[in-house]
Design a protein around this motif. Structure first.
Motif: not given
Length: 371
Positions: A356-357, A359-361, A363-364
Motif C-alpha cells: 500500500m505504501l 502504491q501510494y508512492h 500514485m503520487m
C-alpha cells in the motif's frame, strides 16, 4: 560453558547500554551503587537527549533529493515510534529486574537438578540459543558500525547523536533478547522435567518411595516453571506489544526507504548487502522471539503416550492428568498468542502495508509527473 559465557557477556552488555543495573557475580545477581547510578544517569541522558539526536537524523532525509516531498512524514513516524518504545522500555526496567532475579533462582535449581540427574540440554534448544545470540550480536554490531561505515565526515555532535541513536536501538534489540532468554530458560526446565518423567514412566520395576518422592519433586518444579512463565508473560506483555509495533513500523518504512534509495541513488554492492542483511536478520531475530513462546507451550504440555506402558502409581497418574488438563496460554497483553502462526499473520500484514505504501508512492509520483 560457552552458553554461560555468552549469557554473562550479554548481561554486562545490558548494563553497559543502561538496560539493567544487575550483573552476575559468583552465580548471583548483584547491584552495586556505581552500577545503579550509572544506569540512572544513562537512562536520563537517553530520554532527554535522544529526541535531539533523532531530529538530526530526520534532517538527513529532509534534505535528501531521493526522498519525495510527499513522503516527508515517514522518517518522523519511524523515529517517533522508536523513541516511544525506548522510553517504555526504560520505564519498565524495575519490573524486568524483578523477574530476572526470580528466574535466576529457578535456573540455579534447574542446573543443580540437571547435574544431579546427569541430564544434558536438548540439542534443539542449544542450536536455538546460538542462532538467537548470533542474530542479536549481528544487529548490535551493525547499529554501532553503520554510522561510521557510511559517513564521510564525523563531527563531535554527529558522533554524540550516533552514540545516542545506536544505544537506543541496542536497547530495543536487547530487550527482546532478554524476553527470549527468559522463556528459553523455562523451556530448558520443561525439557528436563519431560526427560525425567520419561525415565520414570519407562521403568520396568515397581515404583519405590524414592521414585514417588522424585515424582512429587518434578510436579512441584513443573508448577514453578508454569508460574514463572506466566509472570514473564505478564511483565513483558506491554513491552512486547510495543516492540512488535516498533518492528512492524521498522520493516514497512525501512523497506520502503531502502527500495526508493537503491533505485534513485548509485549504491555500492556492499551498501545493498549491508542494508539487506540488517533487514532480514532482524526479521529472523523477531521470528525466534515468537518461536520460543511456541516451543515453551509445546514442552509444557508434552503428551505422555508411554505412560500406559510403564508402571503406574497414584502420583504418576495424577501428574499425567494435571499436565494434560493444563495449557500454557501465552497471550501478549491478553490480545493474541505469541507463536509461529501469529508471526506469519504479522508478516502478511507487513507485506500488505508495504504494498500500500509503494502504491501510494507510485500514485503520487504519477500525479506530480502529469502536473
Amino acid at each position: 560453558m560457552g552458553i554461560l559465557l555468552m549469557l554473562d557477556i550479554f548481561q554486562w552488555f545490558a548494563v553497559l547500554i543502561g538496560l539493567t543495573s544487575y550483573r552476575l557475580v559468583d552465580d548471583r545477581f548483584i547491584q552495586t551503587r556505581i552500577a545503579r547510578v550509572y544506569t540512572l544517569i544513562l537512562n536520563v541522558i537517553t530520554v532527554t537527549m535522544l529526541p535531539v539526536a533523532l531530529m538530526s537524523a530526520v534532517k538527513f532525509y529532509y534534505v535528501a533529493a531521493w526522498l519525495p516531498r510527499f513522503m516527508w512524514i515517514t522518517p518522523f513516524v519511524l523515529y517517533a515510534v522508536n523513541y516511544v518504545v525506548i522510553v517504555q522500555t526504560l520505564i519498565s526496567r524495575c519490573h524486568r529486574d524483578s523477574i530476572l532475579m526470580e528466574l535466576h533462582h529457578l535456573v540455579v535449581k534447574l542446573n543443580r537438578e540437571m547435574g544431579r540427574a546427569e541430564k544434558k540440554m536438548n540439542s534443539k534448544l542449544r542450536r536455538l540459543f546460538y542462532v538467537k545470540t548470533l542474530t542479536t550480536s549481528y544487529l548490535s554490531l551493525c547499529y554501532v558500525l553503520g554510522t561510521f561505515l557510511f559517513s564521510d565526515e564525523l563531527t563531535f555532535s554527529m558522533m554524540l547523536s550516533a552514540f545516542l541513536i545506536n544505544n537506543g536501538y541496542n536497547i530495543l534489540i536487547a530487550t527482546t533478547h532478554f524476553y527470549f532468554v527468559s522463556f528459553w530458560q523455562v523451556a530448558r526446565g520443561y525439557d528436563f522435567v519431560n526427560q525425567q518423567l520419561e525415565e520414570l514412566i519407562s521403568t520396568p520395576s515397581p515404583l519405590t518411595s524414592r521414585y514417588t518422592e522424585e515424582m512429587r519433586s518434578l510436579w512441584s518444579f513443573h508448577a514453578s516453571l508454569s508460574q514463572t512463565a506466566h509472570k514473564i508473560n505478564r511483565i513483558y506483555g506491554r513491552q512486547m506489544l510495543a516492540s512488535r509495533f516498533d518492528y512492524i513500523i521498522f520493516t514497512v518504512i525501512n523497506g520502503y526507504i531502502g527500495t526508493i534509495y537503491t533505485r534513485s541513488e548509485p549504491t555500492t554492492l556492499f551498501a545493498k548487502c549491508f542494508g539487506g542483511l540488517l533487514y532480514w536478520i532482524r526479521t529472523v531475530d523477531f521470528f525466534m522471539t515468537d518461536y520460543i513462546c511456541d516451543l515453551v507451550a509445546q514442552y509444557q504440555s508434552m503428551p505422555k503416550h508411554t505412560a500406559s506402558e510403564g508402571v503406574m502409581c497414584n502420583e504418576l497418574s495424577s501428574y499425567v492428568i494435571y499436565q494434560n488438563s493444563m495449557n500454557l496460554n501465552l497471550k501478549v497483553c491478553g490480545l493474541f498468542p505469541a507463536n509461529r502462526k501469529q508471526w506469519l499473520n504479522m508478516m502478511g500484514a507487513i507485506l500488505c502495508h508495504s504494498v500500500m505504501l509503494l502504491q501510494y508512492h507510485l500514485m503520487m509520483s504519477a500525479k506530480q509527473h502529469n502536473q
